[in-house]
Every structure is written in C-alpha cells, then in structure tokens.
Design a protein around this motif. Structure first.
Motif, PDB file in Angstrom:
ATOM      1  N   GLY A  20       0.698  -1.441   0.108  1.00  0.00           N
ATOM      2  CA  GLY A  20       0.093   0.155  -0.079  1.00  0.00           C
ATOM      3  C   GLY A  20       0.858   1.262   0.138  1.00  0.00           C
ATOM      4  N   TYR A  21       1.970   1.269  -0.377  1.00  0.00           N
ATOM      5  CA  TYR A  21       2.976   2.384  -0.182  1.00  0.00           C
ATOM      6  C   TYR A  21       3.244   2.666  -1.773  1.00  0.00           C
ATOM      7  N   SER A  22       3.881   3.834  -2.031  1.00  0.00           N
ATOM      8  CA  SER A  22       4.347   4.232  -3.362  1.00  0.00           C
ATOM      9  C   SER A  22       6.054   4.495  -3.045  1.00  0.00           C
ATOM     10  N   LEU A  23       6.727   3.996  -4.146  1.00  0.00           N
ATOM     11  CA  LEU A  23       8.244   4.090  -4.345  1.00  0.00           C
ATOM     12  C   LEU A  23       8.443   5.485  -4.649  1.00  0.00           C
ATOM     13  N   TYR A  24       9.134   6.051  -3.770  1.00  0.00           N
ATOM     14  CA  TYR A  24       9.282   7.623  -3.909  1.00  0.00           C
ATOM     15  C   TYR A  24      10.900   7.696  -4.609  1.00  0.00           C
ATOM     16  N   ASP A  25      11.978   6.825  -3.962  1.00  0.00           N
ATOM     17  CA  ASP A  25      13.242   7.104  -4.428  1.00  0.00           C
ATOM     18  C   ASP A  25      13.859   5.852  -3.998  1.00  0.00           C
ATOM     19  N   VAL A  26      15.088   5.523  -4.683  1.00  0.00           N
ATOM     20  CA  VAL A  26      16.181   4.363  -4.244  1.00  0.00           C
ATOM     21  C   VAL A  26      17.573   5.220  -4.471  1.00  0.00           C
ATOM     22  N   GLU A  27      18.160   4.880  -3.493  1.00  0.00           N
ATOM     23  CA  GLU A  27      19.595   5.723  -3.306  1.00  0.00           C
ATOM     24  C   GLU A  27      20.664   4.707  -2.784  1.00  0.00           C
ATOM     25  N   ARG A  38      19.380   3.172   0.487  1.00  0.00           N
ATOM     26  CA  ARG A  38      18.125   3.829   1.095  1.00  0.00           C
ATOM     27  C   ARG A  38      16.968   3.521   0.203  1.00  0.00           C
ATOM     28  N   ILE A  39      15.846   3.123   0.667  1.00  0.00           N
ATOM     29  CA  ILE A  39      14.536   3.123  -0.251  1.00  0.00           C
ATOM     30  C   ILE A  39      13.565   4.025   0.429  1.00  0.00           C
ATOM     31  N   TYR A  40      13.314   4.967  -0.495  1.00  0.00           N
ATOM     32  CA  TYR A  40      12.217   6.061   0.179  1.00  0.00           C
ATOM     33  C   TYR A  40      10.833   5.748  -0.263  1.00  0.00           C
ATOM     34  N   ILE A  41       9.758   5.728   0.678  1.00  0.00           N
ATOM     35  CA  ILE A  41       8.562   5.507   0.301  1.00  0.00           C
ATOM     36  C   ILE A  41       7.635   6.828   0.721  1.00  0.00           C
ATOM     37  N   GLU A  42       6.570   6.408   0.351  1.00  0.00           N
ATOM     38  CA  GLU A  42       5.459   7.479   0.711  1.00  0.00           C
ATOM     39  C   GLU A  42       3.968   6.822   0.735  1.00  0.00           C
ATOM     40  N   LYS A  43       3.109   7.464   1.388  1.00  0.00           N
ATOM     41  CA  LYS A  43       1.551   7.074   1.446  1.00  0.00           C
ATOM     42  C   LYS A  43       0.811   8.075   1.855  1.00  0.00           C
ATOM     43  N   ASP A  44      -0.596   8.067   1.595  1.00  0.00           N
ATOM     44  CA  ASP A  44      -1.323   9.224   2.021  1.00  0.00           C
ATOM     45  C   ASP A  44      -1.545   9.038   3.437  1.00  0.00           C
ATOM     46  N   GLY A  45      -1.391  10.211   4.136  1.00  0.00           N
ATOM     47  CA  GLY A  45      -1.626  10.081   5.619  1.00  0.00           C
ATOM     48  C   GLY A  45       0.012  10.023   6.138  1.00  0.00           C
ATOM     49  N   GLY A  46       1.195   9.911   5.294  1.00  0.00           N
ATOM     50  CA  GLY A  46       2.330   9.844   5.792  1.00  0.00           C
ATOM     51  C   GLY A  46       2.914   8.378   6.168  1.00  0.00           C
TER      52      GLY A  46
END
Length: 69
Positions: A20-27, A38-46
C-alpha cells in the motif's frame, strides 16, 4: 551506481505497492568507508516507523534472494 539503483527499484516496486505504499526513490551511496542502500516510500497520511519496519522486512527478503548489490 545507477544500475544498482535501477535493479533494486525493479525488485522492490511490486512488494512496496502490495503493502500500500508508493516508491519515491532508491539511493545507493557511499558515506565514509561504507555503502548504504536507502529506499524512500510514501503513502497518503504519511509514513510511520511501523510502516518502515514492515517494508524493511518484506524488501530485505527480496534483496537477500536476488542480491543486486
């Protein structure tokens, strides 16, 4: 390094979306003598610490199996 980041992104995108997350970035960066992924994720509500923990458990299995680094 971009190749590693691209490989990791391909491997983790589906498991991230299934949780249920979205991939924002991979570093993948070198800091001092060590490299860090580092794997950055995001989702509605934080994103909470529990979200990071759940994702880490799921993604680490995939990365251990495929070993893109």
């Amino acid at each position: 390094m971009a190749k590693i980041e691209e490989k990791v992104e391909q491997l983790v995108k589906d498991p991230i979306e299934k949780l249920g997350y979205s991939l924002y970035d991979v570093e993948y960066v070198k800091e001092g003598p060590e490299y860090y992924l580092r794997i950055y994720i995001e989702k509605d509500g934080g994103v909470s610490l529990n979200d990071c923990e759940a994702l880490s458990r799921r993604v680490s299995d995939v990365l251990d199996e495929k070993d893109p680094i």
